[in-house]
Design a protein around this motif. Structure first.
Motif, PDB file in Angstrom:
ATOM      1  N   ARG A  14     -19.186  55.660  35.877  1.00  0.00           N
ATOM      2  CA  ARG A  14     -19.881  54.832  34.876  1.00  0.00           C
ATOM      3  C   ARG A  14     -21.389  54.914  35.136  1.00  0.00           C
ATOM      4  NH1 ARG A  14     -18.417  50.245  31.712  1.00  0.00           N
ATOM      5  NH2 ARG A  14     -19.977  50.177  30.046  1.00  0.00           N
ATOM      6  N   PRO A  15     -22.060  55.950  34.599  1.00  0.00           N
ATOM      7  CA  PRO A  15     -23.502  56.082  34.832  1.00  0.00           C
ATOM      8  C   PRO A  15     -24.259  54.862  34.302  1.00  0.00           C
ATOM      9  CG  PRO A  15     -22.596  58.040  33.772  1.00  0.00           C
ATOM     10  CD  PRO A  15     -21.539  56.986  33.704  1.00  0.00           C
ATOM     11  N   THR A  16     -25.382  54.568  34.920  1.00  0.00           N
ATOM     12  CA  THR A  16     -26.232  53.461  34.479  1.00  0.00           C
ATOM     13  C   THR A  16     -27.576  54.013  34.000  1.00  0.00           C
ATOM     14  OG1 THR A  16     -27.121  53.127  36.705  1.00  0.00           O
ATOM     15  CG2 THR A  16     -25.156  51.856  36.093  1.00  0.00           C
ATOM     16  N   THR A  17     -28.165  53.336  33.036  1.00  0.00           N
ATOM     17  CA  THR A  17     -29.444  53.809  32.496  1.00  0.00           C
ATOM     18  C   THR A  17     -30.550  53.732  33.542  1.00  0.00           C
ATOM     19  OG1 THR A  17     -29.859  51.593  31.605  1.00  0.00           O
ATOM     20  CG2 THR A  17     -28.882  53.204  30.119  1.00  0.00           C
ATOM     21  N   HIS A  18     -30.530  52.710  34.388  1.00  0.00           N
ATOM     22  CA  HIS A  18     -31.642  52.556  35.328  1.00  0.00           C
ATOM     23  C   HIS A  18     -31.601  53.593  36.443  1.00  0.00           C
ATOM     24  CE1 HIS A  18     -28.651  50.299  37.700  1.00  0.00           C
ATOM     25  NE2 HIS A  18     -29.451  50.500  38.741  1.00  0.00           N
ATOM     26  N   ARG A  19     -30.485  54.300  36.603  1.00  0.00           N
ATOM     27  CA  ARG A  19     -30.407  55.356  37.613  1.00  0.00           C
ATOM     28  C   ARG A  19     -30.539  56.758  37.012  1.00  0.00           C
ATOM     29  NH1 ARG A  19     -29.046  53.872  42.655  1.00  0.00           N
ATOM     30  NH2 ARG A  19     -28.189  51.778  42.979  1.00  0.00           N
ATOM     31  N   PHE A  20     -30.804  56.836  35.719  1.00  0.00           N
ATOM     32  CA  PHE A  20     -30.972  58.159  35.121  1.00  0.00           C
ATOM     33  C   PHE A  20     -32.155  58.867  35.789  1.00  0.00           C
ATOM     34  CE2 PHE A  20     -32.657  61.199  32.047  1.00  0.00           C
ATOM     35  CZ  PHE A  20     -31.504  61.889  31.708  1.00  0.00           C
ATOM     36  N   PRO A  21     -32.008  60.164  36.146  1.00  0.00           N
ATOM     37  CA  PRO A  21     -33.067  60.876  36.887  1.00  0.00           C
ATOM     38  C   PRO A  21     -34.221  61.344  35.996  1.00  0.00           C
ATOM     39  CG  PRO A  21     -31.219  62.348  36.527  1.00  0.00           C
ATOM     40  CD  PRO A  21     -30.786  60.993  35.996  1.00  0.00           C
ATOM     41  N   TYR A  22     -34.923  60.353  35.419  1.00  0.00           N
ATOM     42  CA  TYR A  22     -36.035  60.697  34.540  1.00  0.00           C
ATOM     43  C   TYR A  22     -37.023  61.636  35.227  1.00  0.00           C
ATOM     44  CZ  TYR A  22     -34.901  57.059  31.072  1.00  0.00           C
ATOM     45  OH  TYR A  22     -34.306  56.293  30.098  1.00  0.00           O
ATOM     46  N   ASP A  23     -37.415  61.306  36.457  1.00  0.00           N
ATOM     47  CA  ASP A  23     -38.451  62.092  37.128  1.00  0.00           C
ATOM     48  C   ASP A  23     -38.044  63.549  37.292  1.00  0.00           C
ATOM     49  OD1 ASP A  23     -40.390  60.136  37.353  1.00  0.00           O
ATOM     50  OD2 ASP A  23     -39.644  59.391  39.278  1.00  0.00           O
ATOM     51  N   ALA A  24     -36.790  63.779  37.673  1.00  0.00           N
ATOM     52  CA  ALA A  24     -36.331  65.163  37.847  1.00  0.00           C
ATOM     53  C   ALA A  24     -36.377  65.922  36.528  1.00  0.00           C
ATOM     54  CB  ALA A  24     -34.913  65.167  38.420  1.00  0.00           C
ATOM     55  N   VAL A  25     -35.946  65.276  35.449  1.00  0.00           N
ATOM     56  CA  VAL A  25     -35.937  65.940  34.142  1.00  0.00           C
ATOM     57  C   VAL A  25     -37.368  66.219  33.673  1.00  0.00           C
ATOM     58  CG1 VAL A  25     -35.298  65.700  31.713  1.00  0.00           C
ATOM     59  CG2 VAL A  25     -33.733  64.900  33.502  1.00  0.00           C
ATOM     60  N   ILE A  26     -38.237  65.238  33.816  1.00  0.00           N
ATOM     61  CA  ILE A  26     -39.621  65.411  33.354  1.00  0.00           C
ATOM     62  C   ILE A  26     -40.345  66.454  34.195  1.00  0.00           C
ATOM     63  CG2 ILE A  26     -41.837  64.241  33.101  1.00  0.00           C
ATOM     64  CD1 ILE A  26     -40.033  61.671  32.545  1.00  0.00           C
ATOM     65  N   ASP A  27     -40.096  66.446  35.493  1.00  0.00           N
ATOM     66  CA  ASP A  27     -40.703  67.480  36.343  1.00  0.00           C
ATOM     67  C   ASP A  27     -40.273  68.870  35.877  1.00  0.00           C
ATOM     68  OD1 ASP A  27     -41.983  65.606  37.886  1.00  0.00           O
ATOM     69  OD2 ASP A  27     -40.543  65.666  39.540  1.00  0.00           O
ATOM     70  N   ALA A  28     -39.014  69.015  35.494  1.00  0.00           N
ATOM     71  CA  ALA A  28     -38.524  70.313  35.012  1.00  0.00           C
ATOM     72  C   ALA A  28     -39.211  70.695  33.703  1.00  0.00           C
ATOM     73  CB  ALA A  28     -37.007  70.268  34.830  1.00  0.00           C
ATOM     74  N   TYR A  29     -39.337  69.739  32.776  1.00  0.00           N
ATOM     75  CA  TYR A  29     -39.972  70.034  31.494  1.00  0.00           C
ATOM     76  C   TYR A  29     -41.439  70.407  31.683  1.00  0.00           C
ATOM     77  CZ  TYR A  29     -36.291  69.070  28.119  1.00  0.00           C
ATOM     78  OH  TYR A  29     -35.156  69.165  27.339  1.00  0.00           O
ATOM     79  N   GLN A  30     -42.122  69.735  32.601  1.00  0.00           N
ATOM     80  CA  GLN A  30     -43.527  70.064  32.835  1.00  0.00           C
ATOM     81  C   GLN A  30     -43.675  71.349  33.649  1.00  0.00           C
ATOM     82  OE1 GLN A  30     -45.619  66.625  34.380  1.00  0.00           O
ATOM     83  NE2 GLN A  30     -45.186  65.403  32.560  1.00  0.00           N
ATOM     84  N   HIS A  31     -42.670  71.691  34.409  1.00  0.00           N
ATOM     85  CA  HIS A  31     -42.701  72.937  35.171  1.00  0.00           C
ATOM     86  C   HIS A  31     -42.501  74.147  34.254  1.00  0.00           C
ATOM     87  CE1 HIS A  31     -41.992  75.718  38.524  1.00  0.00           C
ATOM     88  NE2 HIS A  31     -40.938  76.165  37.854  1.00  0.00           N
ATOM     89  N   TYR A  32     -41.566  74.056  33.320  1.00  0.00           N
ATOM     90  CA  TYR A  32     -41.259  75.184  32.436  1.00  0.00           C
ATOM     91  C   TYR A  32     -42.006  75.123  31.105  1.00  0.00           C
ATOM     92  CZ  TYR A  32     -37.190  75.928  35.508  1.00  0.00           C
ATOM     93  OH  TYR A  32     -36.366  76.151  36.571  1.00  0.00           O
ATOM     94  N   GLY A  33     -42.266  73.915  30.591  1.00  0.00           N
ATOM     95  CA  GLY A  33     -42.679  73.729  29.202  1.00  0.00           C
ATOM     96  C   GLY A  33     -41.437  73.603  28.343  1.00  0.00           C
TER      97      GLY A  33
END
Length: 411
Positions: A14-33
């Motif tokens: 049961r994933p929770t919204t407050h534990r979603f790995p926003y930072d990891a996803v955003i780091d990937a988007y800024q790394h690749y575009g």
């Protein structure tokens, strides 16, 4: 970049919204575009979106973030998803009922957050070669000029928020003081909003500037639309002085955005052309906020209403077709009331100020577009570009009527 944090989140029963790995996803988007994010990431993000109904916690922000992150994969990419506008609390005349001073304070705080974040990004690039978006970084002279204009653009809002920064001649030192002070007041919600609203399509340094400046403009457009709606209501109730005062306030706020143009002008043309090839489908003519302002001033004629600009904002077209009031119509309704003429000077002055501010904004926009695009190139997303802006930049704000002197008939 390893998508393991996203794998772990999805593996939870049961994933929770407050534990979603926003930072990891955003780091990937800024790394690749965004244009180049690997399928290994977007496939997992689609899985996350499919699981949203079973995720515990408030899902609104996460749903909006996933929608924004997957816009290119879904074929929904446009100006609003490019700027992540769903993730910014932009004022809207349909949903905002707060007093004007509170709305202004909220706008000022978000305006300074956006600009302070930009300043922080520029400083990180000065301090470290590992900062995100490493391509085509500007030289030291450009960075100092950029910081100076960013501080100027934030100054009026900072003053109203009673934020005092000891002045120094060095813009880099002043920028460091501002970012240090802002970090003290920044909440976890602020940090999340700033992180999730920066998903550039490329790794070109100047795209960060481009996105933050356009977001700041959209924020101001939202508040201006609220002001215009309030002025129309005041006119309908016969409160002409109140309407004129609100228009003067709106004009002042729009004039305050002038340093944003100077800030945007520090963008390197070669950098702009490097990332704009990946923005096909996203164009400023899709700006809902600007169309609201335009249509609240004057109901568009049928040709304008059926133009690509208005077809890209169907909810605004619906408002207009459903009889949205405009300043132009409201002025027609009161012109025969000779008892109101005693209050006309304040209204006429407010109209003049706002009309002048809008026309100056359009002309500055046009000059900068010519500098970046030339006079013949198409605009972003294969839109008409500078010829379109040249055609529309001097359009009347209030129909064909503009007060010429205090006390004149405000028609």
């Amino acid at each position: 970049m390893n998508p393991e944090p996203l794998h772990r989140w999805l593996a939870q029963r049961r994933p929770t919204t407050h534990r979603f790995p926003y930072d990891a996803v955003i780091d990937a988007y800024q790394h690749y575009g965004k244009q180049f994010v690997p399928e290994s990431w977007t496939t997992l993000l689609r899985c996350a979106r499919e699981r949203l109904p079973e995720v515990s916690g408030p899902r609104g922000h996460l749903a909006a973030f996933l929608s924004t992150a997957l816009d290119k994969v879904d074929g929904r990419y446009d100006y609003r998803t490019y700027l992540a506008l769903l993730l910014l609390p932009i004022p809207d005349p349909d949903s905002t009922a707060e007093p004007a001073d509170r709305l202004l304070a909220r706008r000022d705080r978000l305006h300074t957050l956006l600009l302070t974040d930009l300043v922080g990004f520029e400083l990180r690039a000065v301090d470290s070669t590992t900062a995100p978006l490493p391509d085509l970084r500007p030289d030291a002279v450009t960075v100092r000029k950029r910081l100076r204009h960013a501080l100027r653009a934030a100054a009026p809002a900072l003053g109203r928020l009673n934020v005092v920064i000891t002045a120094v001649d060095d813009p880099v030192a002043l920028a460091r003081r501002l970012t240090a002070l802002a970090a003290i007041d920044r909440t976890a919600g602020d940090r999340l909003a700033l992180r999730t609203t920066m998903l550039p399509v490329s790794t070109v340094h100047d795209e960060y500037l481009f996105i933050r400046v356009l977001q700041a403009f959209e924020l101001t457009f939202g508040l201006l639309a609220v002001d215009l709606a309030a002025a129309i209501t005041a006119l309908g109730e016969g409160r002409l002085t109140a309407a004129g005062t609100r228009l003067s306030f709106a004009a002042s706020l729009l004039r305050e955005t002038a340093p944003l143009w100077s800030l945007l002008a520090t963008m390197q043309p070669e950098a702009f052309h490097a990332f704009r090839v990946h923005t096909d489908g996203a164009s400023a003519i899709q700006s809902r906020g600007y169309k609201l302002i335009e249509s609240l001033c004057r109901t568009p004629d049928p040709q304008r209403l059926h133009s690509p600009a208005y077809r890209s904002v169907p909810d605004v077209r619906t408002r207009i077709r459903n009889g949205q009031a405009s300043l132009d119509k409201a002025l027609d309704a009161i012109r025969a009331d000779h008892r109101a003429l005693a209050e006309a000077p304040v209204l006429a002055d407010g109209m003049r100020q706002f009309a002048d501010a809008v026309l100056q904004w359009r002309r500055t926009h046009y000059r900068l577009a010519v500098r970046m695009l030339g006079t013949e190139r198409p605009g972003t997303g294969a839109t008409p570009g500078t010829p379109y802006l040249l055609h529309s930049r001097d359009a009347a704000v209030f129909g064909d009527r503009k007060p010429n002197r205090p006390g004149a008939d405000p028609r």
